[in-house]
Design an enzyme around this catalytic site. Structure first.
Site, PDB file in Angstrom:
ATOM      1  N   ASN A 210      37.868  43.565 -24.914  1.00 23.35           N
ATOM      2  CA  ASN A 210      36.442  43.920 -24.918  1.00 23.35           C
ATOM      3  C   ASN A 210      35.784  43.417 -26.196  1.00 23.35           C
ATOM      4  O   ASN A 210      36.446  42.863 -27.070  1.00 23.35           O
ATOM      5  CB  ASN A 210      36.262  45.428 -24.725  1.00 23.35           C
ATOM      6  CG  ASN A 210      36.931  46.220 -25.825  1.00 23.35           C
ATOM      7  OD1 ASN A 210      36.598  46.074 -26.991  1.00 23.35           O
ATOM      8  ND2 ASN A 210      37.922  47.034 -25.458  1.00 23.35           N
ATOM      9  N   ASP A 281      40.846  50.626 -20.406  1.00 23.42           N
ATOM     10  CA  ASP A 281      41.208  51.705 -19.476  1.00 23.42           C
ATOM     11  C   ASP A 281      42.281  51.285 -18.477  1.00 23.42           C
ATOM     12  O   ASP A 281      42.936  52.131 -17.878  1.00 23.42           O
ATOM     13  CB  ASP A 281      39.960  52.165 -18.714  1.00 23.42           C
ATOM     14  CG  ASP A 281      38.995  52.922 -19.630  1.00 23.42           C
ATOM     15  OD1 ASP A 281      39.484  53.602 -20.553  1.00 23.42           O
ATOM     16  OD2 ASP A 281      37.765  52.828 -19.421  1.00 23.42           O
ATOM     17  N   LYS A 291      52.956  31.478 -17.973  1.00 21.19           N
ATOM     18  CA  LYS A 291      51.520  31.244 -17.853  1.00 21.19           C
ATOM     19  C   LYS A 291      51.125  31.126 -16.369  1.00 21.19           C
ATOM     20  O   LYS A 291      51.784  30.400 -15.606  1.00 21.19           O
ATOM     21  CB  LYS A 291      51.162  29.952 -18.589  1.00 21.19           C
ATOM     22  CG  LYS A 291      49.682  29.729 -18.676  1.00 21.19           C
ATOM     23  CD  LYS A 291      49.370  28.426 -19.392  1.00 21.19           C
ATOM     24  CE  LYS A 291      47.913  28.079 -19.147  1.00 21.19           C
ATOM     25  NZ  LYS A 291      47.645  26.673 -19.260  1.00 21.19           N
ATOM     26  N   PHE A 325      34.149  59.024 -29.477  1.00 19.58           N
ATOM     27  CA  PHE A 325      32.957  58.189 -29.337  1.00 19.58           C
ATOM     28  C   PHE A 325      32.706  57.980 -27.851  1.00 19.58           C
ATOM     29  O   PHE A 325      33.651  57.958 -27.066  1.00 19.58           O
ATOM     30  CB  PHE A 325      33.169  56.822 -29.999  1.00 19.58           C
ATOM     31  CG  PHE A 325      32.863  56.803 -31.469  1.00 19.58           C
ATOM     32  CD1 PHE A 325      33.644  57.509 -32.353  1.00 19.58           C
ATOM     33  CD2 PHE A 325      31.778  56.071 -31.958  1.00 19.58           C
ATOM     34  CE1 PHE A 325      33.372  57.498 -33.709  1.00 19.58           C
ATOM     35  CE2 PHE A 325      31.501  56.052 -33.311  1.00 19.58           C
ATOM     36  CZ  PHE A 325      32.292  56.770 -34.190  1.00 19.58           C
ATOM     37  N   LYS A 339      32.309  63.950 -21.451  1.00 22.02           N
ATOM     38  CA  LYS A 339      33.534  63.495 -22.138  1.00 22.02           C
ATOM     39  C   LYS A 339      33.962  64.503 -23.207  1.00 22.02           C
ATOM     40  O   LYS A 339      35.147  64.780 -23.384  1.00 22.02           O
ATOM     41  CB  LYS A 339      33.296  62.137 -22.801  1.00 22.02           C
ATOM     42  CG  LYS A 339      33.365  60.990 -21.803  1.00 22.02           C
ATOM     43  CD  LYS A 339      33.062  59.643 -22.429  1.00 22.02           C
ATOM     44  CE  LYS A 339      32.841  58.622 -21.317  1.00 22.02           C
ATOM     45  NZ  LYS A 339      32.403  57.321 -21.804  1.00 22.02           N
ATOM     46  N   LYS A 343      37.603  66.119 -22.746  1.00 24.99           N
ATOM     47  CA  LYS A 343      38.652  65.732 -23.695  1.00 24.99           C
ATOM     48  C   LYS A 343      38.892  66.796 -24.762  1.00 24.99           C
ATOM     49  O   LYS A 343      39.650  66.575 -25.708  1.00 24.99           O
ATOM     50  CB  LYS A 343      38.305  64.375 -24.323  1.00 24.99           C
ATOM     51  CG  LYS A 343      38.153  63.268 -23.261  1.00 24.99           C
ATOM     52  CD  LYS A 343      38.089  61.864 -23.809  1.00 24.99           C
ATOM     53  CE  LYS A 343      37.712  60.894 -22.695  1.00 24.99           C
ATOM     54  NZ  LYS A 343      38.059  59.505 -22.968  1.00 24.99           N
TER      55      LYS A 343
HETATM   56  N1  CTP Z   1      39.651  56.819 -25.215  1.00 26.72           N
HETATM   57  C1  CTP Z   1      41.001  56.956 -25.373  1.00 26.72           C
HETATM   58  N2  CTP Z   1      41.865  56.421 -24.462  1.00 26.72           N
HETATM   59  C2  CTP Z   1      41.406  55.779 -23.370  1.00 26.72           C
HETATM   60  C3  CTP Z   1      40.016  55.626 -23.193  1.00 26.72           C
HETATM   61  C4  CTP Z   1      39.158  56.161 -24.125  1.00 26.72           C
HETATM   62  O1  CTP Z   1      41.424  57.553 -26.370  1.00 26.72           O
HETATM   63  N3  CTP Z   1      42.266  55.273 -22.501  1.00 26.72           N
HETATM   64  C5  CTP Z   1      38.734  57.423 -26.207  1.00 26.72           C
HETATM   65  C6  CTP Z   1      37.860  56.417 -26.942  1.00 26.72           C
HETATM   66  O2  CTP Z   1      38.471  55.988 -28.143  1.00 26.72           O
HETATM   67  C7  CTP Z   1      36.592  57.208 -27.223  1.00 26.72           C
HETATM   68  C8  CTP Z   1      36.509  58.165 -26.056  1.00 26.72           C
HETATM   69  O3  CTP Z   1      37.836  58.250 -25.511  1.00 26.72           O
HETATM   70  O4  CTP Z   1      36.672  57.992 -28.392  1.00 26.72           O
HETATM   71  C9  CTP Z   1      35.569  57.734 -24.972  1.00 26.72           C
HETATM   72  O5  CTP Z   1      35.842  56.406 -24.586  1.00 26.72           O
HETATM   73  P1  CTP Z   1      34.959  55.652 -23.508  1.00 26.72           P
HETATM   74  O6  CTP Z   1      35.515  54.276 -23.311  1.00 26.72           O
HETATM   75  O7  CTP Z   1      33.513  55.799 -23.854  1.00 26.72           O
HETATM   76  O8  CTP Z   1      35.170  56.547 -22.207  1.00 26.72           O
HETATM   77  P2  CTP Z   1      36.292  56.662 -21.129  1.00 26.72           P
HETATM   78  O9  CTP Z   1      36.934  58.001 -21.299  1.00 26.72           O
HETATM   79  O10 CTP Z   1      37.197  55.483 -21.132  1.00 26.72           O
HETATM   80  O11 CTP Z   1      35.427  56.711 -19.800  1.00 26.72           O
HETATM   81  P3  CTP Z   1      34.566  55.534 -19.102  1.00 26.72           P
HETATM   82  O12 CTP Z   1      35.234  54.235 -19.495  1.00 26.72           O
HETATM   83  O13 CTP Z   1      34.664  55.852 -17.657  1.00 26.72           O
HETATM   84  O14 CTP Z   1      33.165  55.666 -19.633  1.00 26.72           O
END
Ligand code: CTP
Length: 403
Positions: A210, A281, A291, A325, A339, A343
Site C-alpha cells: 500500500n 488485510d 516468478k 488508527f 473499530k 478492537k
Molecule cells: N490493523 C491491524 N491488523 C490488521 C489490520 C489493521 O493491527 N490486519 C490495525 C491498524 O494498524 C490500525 C487499525 O487496525 O491501527 C485500523 O486499521 P484499518 O486498516 O483502518 O482498518 P481494518 O481493521 O483493516 O478495517 P478495514 O480495512 O475494513 O477498514
C-alpha cells in the site's frame, strides 16, 4: 515545527568538518530555530564568520573582547539565551579544554556558563579520536551530563577510512531537536509503535502493498522518544525513513505475519501500543515459488485474510493502553467508532485519507481523536510531528489515569 521558538547556540571549533556547520545552521533555521554562532579563532581558518552570520541571521561571536552591541556580557548572554548548546565539530583540543575546566575563549567560557543541554559532536582523525586521553575526556564529560554525538565511520580528510567523521548535518539537527524538545511524560514506559505498510509476497519478485510512507508512525515514535519512553519501532515498508533519535529500537518487518510476531513478542512488557501501520488485510494463499509468467489475459490470485494484530492485542489487554488508527475514505467517524469498540481500544486516531492535506504521503494530517465514552476531539490540519506530539500527550494522560 518542533524547533520553532527554540534558541540554539551553534559553536564551531577548528577542524576540517567546520564547513558542515553552515549546513547545520541552515537546517536549524529551516526547522524554525533561532541560531547564534560562536567560533574559535582556529575555526575561522576553515569557514568565515561572515558565512555563518549570513546563514544564522545573527552576529557571530569569536573574540572575548570584540564589540558586538547586541550582548551585554557576551558569553553569559549567549549561555543564558541557549535552549540547546551544540559544539559541532568539537576538536580534541576543545574537548580537552572543557574537560579540564579551561575557559580561555568565547566558546569555552560560554559553554561553561550555560545551563542548557550541551551536545558535543567530536570530529577528528581516528587515531586522535581513539587516543586514551580523548576517550577519557569524553567519559568525564559524559559523566558531567554533556551529551556526545558519536562520530561516523568513513573517509576522513586525512585520507584514511575510520571513525571520526562529523555526522551528517541532518543527524546533528535531529539530535538537537531531541535535546530541545525532551520531556519525561513517558519516562520509564515501554511503547510499541508500528509504522509503514506491510507487503505480502505473490512470487519472489512481486508483492501486494500500500501507499503508506511511514511518516505518521515515525513521527509518533520520535514524539514518544522525546517524551522519554523506550520505543520499540516495528517498521514495515517506508519511504527510506531514518530511525528517530533517542531510545528507539527498530525492528524492520515485511509481511503482516512478521509484524504480528514482532508486536506480540513485546506486548506483555509494554505500557502503550500505537498502531499507525497500514496493515495488509489479505495475503496470497500460495505465493508462487518461481516468478509468475505472463500467459492468460487475466490473472486471479487466491487471497486469504490476515490476522488483525490490533484486535488480538485488544483481546488480551491487561494494563496496556491501546491506540489505533483508522484511515478511511468515507464515513470516517462512524467507521472509526466501530473499530475503536471492536478492537477494544483506549483511543483511535481517525482520518480521511482522501482529504486534501491528510493521508499517507504528505507531511500534514487532519485527524479526530475518538474515545470509548463516545467523546471526540476534532483537530485542524497540522504537521505530522505536531499531531504525533498531541497523540503522545493524550496517551500519557490515559496512562496516568489508568494507575
Ligand atoms: N490493523 C491491524 N491488523 C490488521 C489490520 C489493521 O493491527 N490486519 C490495525 C491498524 O494498524 C490500525 C487499525 O487496525 O491501527 C485500523 O486499521 P484499518 O486498516 O483502518 O482498518 P481494518 O481493521 O483493516 O478495517 P478495514 O480495512 O475494513 O477498514
Amino acid at each position: 515545527m518542533l524547533l520553532e521558538k527554540k534558541n540554539v547556540v551553534l559553536a564551531v571549533s577548528g577542524g576540517i568538518a567546520a564547513f558542515k556547520a553552515a549546513s547545520v545552521a541552515s537546517m536549524l533555521r529551516k526547522r524554525g530555530a533561532s541560531v547564534k554562532c560562536i567560533m574559535t579563532e582556529h575555526a575561522t581558518q576553515f569557514i568565515t564568520p561572515l558565512t555563518l552570520r549570513e546563514i544564522s541571521g545573527n552576529p557571530v561571536a569569536v573574540s572575548m573582547f570584540g564589540d558586538i552591541p547586541e550582548f551585554q556580557v557576551e558569553h553569559i548572554a549567549l549561555a543564558n539565551w541557549a535552549d540547546v548548546f551544540v559544539i559541532a565539530p568539537a576538536t580534541a583540543n576543545v574537548l580537552g579544554k572543557i574537560a579540564g575546566g579551561i575557559a580561555d575563549d568565547m566558546l569555552t567560557t560560554a559553554v561553561m556558563a550555560t545551563k542548557a543541554p550541551v551536545l558535543l559532536a567530536p570530529a577528528m582523525n581516528s587515531n586522535m579520536y581513539l587516543n586514551p586521553i580523548v576517550q577519557d575526556n569524553m567519559k568525564k564529560l559524559t559523566a558531567y551530563g554533556y551529551e556526545l554525538i558519536e562520530p561516523d565511520k568513513g573517509h576522513l580528510a586525512c585520507g584514511i577510512n575510520g571513525i571520526g567523521r562529523l555526522p551528517e548535518p541532518e543527524d546533528i539537527v535531529d539530535y538537537i531537536e531531541l535535546a530541545a524538545c525532551r520531556s519525561d511524560v513517558l519516562k520509564g514506559k515501554r511503547v510499541i509503535v508500528t509504522a509503514g505498510g506491510t507487503r505480502e509476497p505473490l512470487d519472489p519478485v512481486r508483492f501486494i502493498g500500500n501507499r503508506s510512507s511511514g511518516r505518521m508512525g515515525f513521527a509518533v515514535a520520535k514524539a514518544a522518544a522525546m517524551a522519554g519512553a523506550e520505543v520499540i519501532l516495528v517498521a514495515g515498508t517506508t519511504d527510506h525513513l531514518k530511525t528517530p533519535k533517542g531510545d528507539v529500537h527498530r525492528i524492520d518487518v515485511e509481511s503482516t505475519k512478521n509484524m504480528k510476531e514482532a508486536v506480540d513478542s513485546y506486548y506483555d512488557s509494554c505500557d502503550l501500543v500505537i498502531k499507525a501501520a497500514a496493515v495488509a488485510d489479505y495475503r496470497a494463499v500460495h505465493p508462487a515459488e518461481n516468478k509468475i509468467k505472463k500467459s492468460d489475459e487475466t490473472l486471479a490470485i487466491d487471497m486469504t485474510k490476515n490476522p488483525d494484530i490490533l484486535y488480538g492485542l485488544g483481546q488480551r489487554k491487561k494494563h496496556q493502553i491501546l491506540i489505533g488508527f483508522a484511515a478511511e475514505t468515507t464515513h470516517v467517524l462512524e467507521y472509526g467508532a466501530a473499530k475503536l469498540k471492536k478492537k477494544n481500544l483506549d483511543m483511535l486516531v481517525a482520518n480521511d485519507v482522501s482529504a486534501e492535506g491528510a493521508g499517507f504521503q504528505g507531511s500534514t494530517n487532519i485527524a479526530t481523536f475518538l474515545y470509548p465514552d463516545g467523546s471526540m476531539e476534532k483537530l485542524e490540519k497540522m504537521g505530522k510531528d505536531e499531531l504525533a506530539g498531541l497523540i503522545i500527550e493524550r496517551a500519557a494522560g490515559l496512562l496516568a489515569r489508568r494507575k
